[in-house]
Structure formats: C-alpha cells, structure tokens
Design an enzyme around this catalytic site. Structure first.
Site, PDB file in Angstrom:
ATOM      1  N   CYS A  85      13.901   5.338 -21.728  1.00 24.30           N
ATOM      2  CA  CYS A  85      15.301   5.571 -21.343  1.00 24.30           C
ATOM      3  C   CYS A  85      16.197   5.583 -22.581  1.00 24.30           C
ATOM      4  O   CYS A  85      16.105   6.476 -23.399  1.00 24.30           O
ATOM      5  CB  CYS A  85      15.724   4.528 -20.325  1.00 24.30           C
ATOM      6  N   HIS A 202      11.189   4.502 -16.027  1.00 23.52           N
ATOM      7  CA  HIS A 202      10.968   3.107 -16.430  1.00 23.52           C
ATOM      8  C   HIS A 202       9.639   2.567 -15.918  1.00 23.52           C
ATOM      9  O   HIS A 202       9.593   1.965 -14.845  1.00 23.52           O
ATOM     10  CB  HIS A 202      12.081   2.228 -15.852  1.00 23.52           C
ATOM     11  N   GLU A 204       8.122  -0.030 -16.876  1.00 24.49           N
ATOM     12  CA  GLU A 204       8.137  -1.508 -16.840  1.00 24.49           C
ATOM     13  C   GLU A 204       8.687  -2.020 -15.510  1.00 24.49           C
ATOM     14  O   GLU A 204       8.526  -3.192 -15.174  1.00 24.49           O
ATOM     15  CB  GLU A 204       8.939  -2.056 -18.029  1.00 24.49           C
TER      16      GLU A 204
END
Lengths: 225, 92
Positions: A85, A202, A204
């Site tokens: 990002c 994302h 994660e």
C-alpha cells in the site's frame, strides 16, 4: 528468517504486519525512519499507512528519509523488499520500482475485500501460490491507480514482472473488476531482479480466519520456503 | 549593523513560482470533476480544466541564473514526479 519493518510518522499498518510476521515465525524488528543503519535482515517491509500525511504526493517525503538510503543499498545487494500500500507508493518514489500510483479513478477512498489473481507464482514471494490462483484480499487506499509508460508496461509483461491483477470471483480481468483504474488491472509488481514486490492489497490483514481469511498466509510462507 | 543585515537579506531573496500539472495524457479525475461541475453550473464555454499544484519558493541567492538552477533541481528531485507531471518555473 529475519525481517525489519520500517516505521514512518503516519504509518498505520506497521503493527499489523509485525503481528503477521511474528505469527509466521519471522524474527522481526521495527526500525524508525531516522535510523541510519538497518539490523541484519532477509526481508525489509515498508508498511501501509499515510506517511507524512500524504503531503506533496503519497510516499514522496518518506521516499527521501534517512533510512531509505539503507533500504536502497540493501535492495541493490539482493535483500528481499516488500512494500504494501503506502509502502508500494514509497518504493515507486524511491525509484526502486518503476511507475507511480495515481488517485483512484472514482476519486474515492476504497476499503473493501477484492479478488486478485496470482500472475507470477515463480518468485520468492509467491512460490506457495498456484498460478492464476484467485485470492480475496483487502484493499484500503486513495491512490492505488497504478500507471507507467508503455515501454515499462511492455517490460512488465515480457519479463513476467506483474505479481497480481485485480479480477472478479471467477477470475475475469476487465474494467468491471478493476477497483481503482489501475493500468491492465495491475495490483502488484516486481522489479527486474524480482527481489522487490510492491502491492496495493494488504496480505498482512489476511492471515487469520477469525478476522478475515488466510489468503495472505502463502505470501509469507513463500518467503520462508 | 542589523539594518545592513536586513538589507542584505532583502537583496539576496529571489522569488519563483512553480506550477505542477499532470501530463497531457495522464487522466486528471479531479480536473474532470471540477469541469463537469462548472458546466452543470452553466459555464458553457468551458473547454478543458487541468488541476495542478502551485509552489512559491524564495531562494537566498542574488544570481538569478544560479537561483533558477536550484529551483529546477528542487523540482526534479522532490516537487515533481516526472513520470506523470510537467512543471513550469516563473520568476515573480
């Protein structure tokens, strides 16, 4: 495997990526942007967020910070670098990745889970995924509209440097499955040596069934492989 | 002495404006929205709008060529993303 997460004023996904890395058994350290040396790392992560409040351009100020010189040196000597990002935006501002991220075509901040397709599964970051595997990963950005010149776009295609493309649930890559206007639906790219990955989604956020899904897990287990 | 110092400061200050706009073939969604809104407001003769950024830069230098060179360097190194943006420097 040792990892370092670079933290800027305004980073807000630094803790999330640290939790994901530790869950995946990485030995992780957080590194403040004013540091002038990096701990020994196999992987450096530039996390998501709004470094310096997105002043000037997203990632522009962070891209000139002290620690970035060390990141560039590490990258050039083959260290694995992952920019997620805002981290992707910072990598393009440093020149480690070519191209840039423009304002979303619809001028809106988009925060939702989207489908992306694994275009190249033959890298350090993606070897645990299947080719053309469809993942559901969260995006949360205002400037995710990837843009680059025609020569570089040709190079991306020719040398298999496109990591992920936005698609629909069935895997169709077209305008309808493009959330932000990104050129050729690109969601993530590699540098020529494929030791640097920049991506808007994302991973994660996708490492635990309780809060989302586990579609991001294989990115981290690929790195450990 | 302080007066002299102030005078020097004044003399050494050169001011420039830098205008940064998106390149012609890069989509400028903000400009488009502003344009559509103005058309909706009845501004019918409107042909095109591109939105950009404006910087005013004072340089502590008395040689205009040197100062302009410095501003140009600032543009290339930080203020402008040359992949997608054009810029113009003007003395003000």
């Amino acid at each position: 495997m040792k990892s370092s997460v670079i933290v800027f004023p305004g980073s807000n996904c630094d803790r999330d990526i640290a939790v994901a890395l530790e869950k995946m058994q990485f030995k992780n350290k957080m590194v403040w942007h004013k540091e002038t040396s990096l701990p020994k790392s196999d992987l450096i992560v530039i996390p998501g967020g709004f470094s310096y409040g997105d002043y000037l351009r997203s990632g522009a100020i962070a891209g000139k910070s002290l620690i970035i010189d060390e990141v560039v040196k590490a990258a050039n000597s083959g260290c694995l670098i992952l920019g997620i990002c805002n981290g992707f935006q910072i990598l393009t501002e440093t020149g480690l990745l070519k191209g840039t991220l423009l304002r979303n075509k619809n001028l809106k901040f988009i925060n939702r889970d989207v489908n992306i397709k694994v275009v190249n599964n033959n890298t350090k970051f993606s070897n645990k995924y299947k080719k053309d595997e469809i993942l559901k990963i969260n995006i949360a950005h205002n400037e995710g509209n990837y843009f680059t010149d025609t020569n570089h776009l040709e190079e991306l295609n020719k040398e298999d440097l496109i990591a992920f493309k936005y698609c629909d649930e069935a895997g169709n890559i077209n305008e309808n499955s493009n959330p932000n206007g990104s050129i050729e639906n690109i969601a993530g790219i590699y540098n020529q040596k494929k030791n640097i990955l920049g991506m808007m989604p994302h991973p994660e956020r996708m490492v635990d069934e309780i809060i989302s899904n586990k579609d991001g897990v294989n990115l981290f287990s690929s790195l450990l492989n | 002495m302080e007066k002299q110092f102030r005078l020097n400061l004044k003399r050494n200050k050169l001011k420039f404006s830098v205008t940064v706009t998106l390149k012609k073939d890069v989509l400028d969604p903000q400009g488009k929205v502003v344009q559509n809104t103005l058309v909706n407001m009845g501004m019918n003769n409107l042909k095109n709008i591109r939105q950009g950024k404006h910087f005013e830069i004072e340089v502590d230098e008395n040689n205009e060529t040197v100062a302009q060179k410095k501003v140009n360097e600032m543009c290339k190194k930080l203020l402008v993303n040359l992949i997608i943006e054009d810029y113009k420097i003007n003395k003000i």
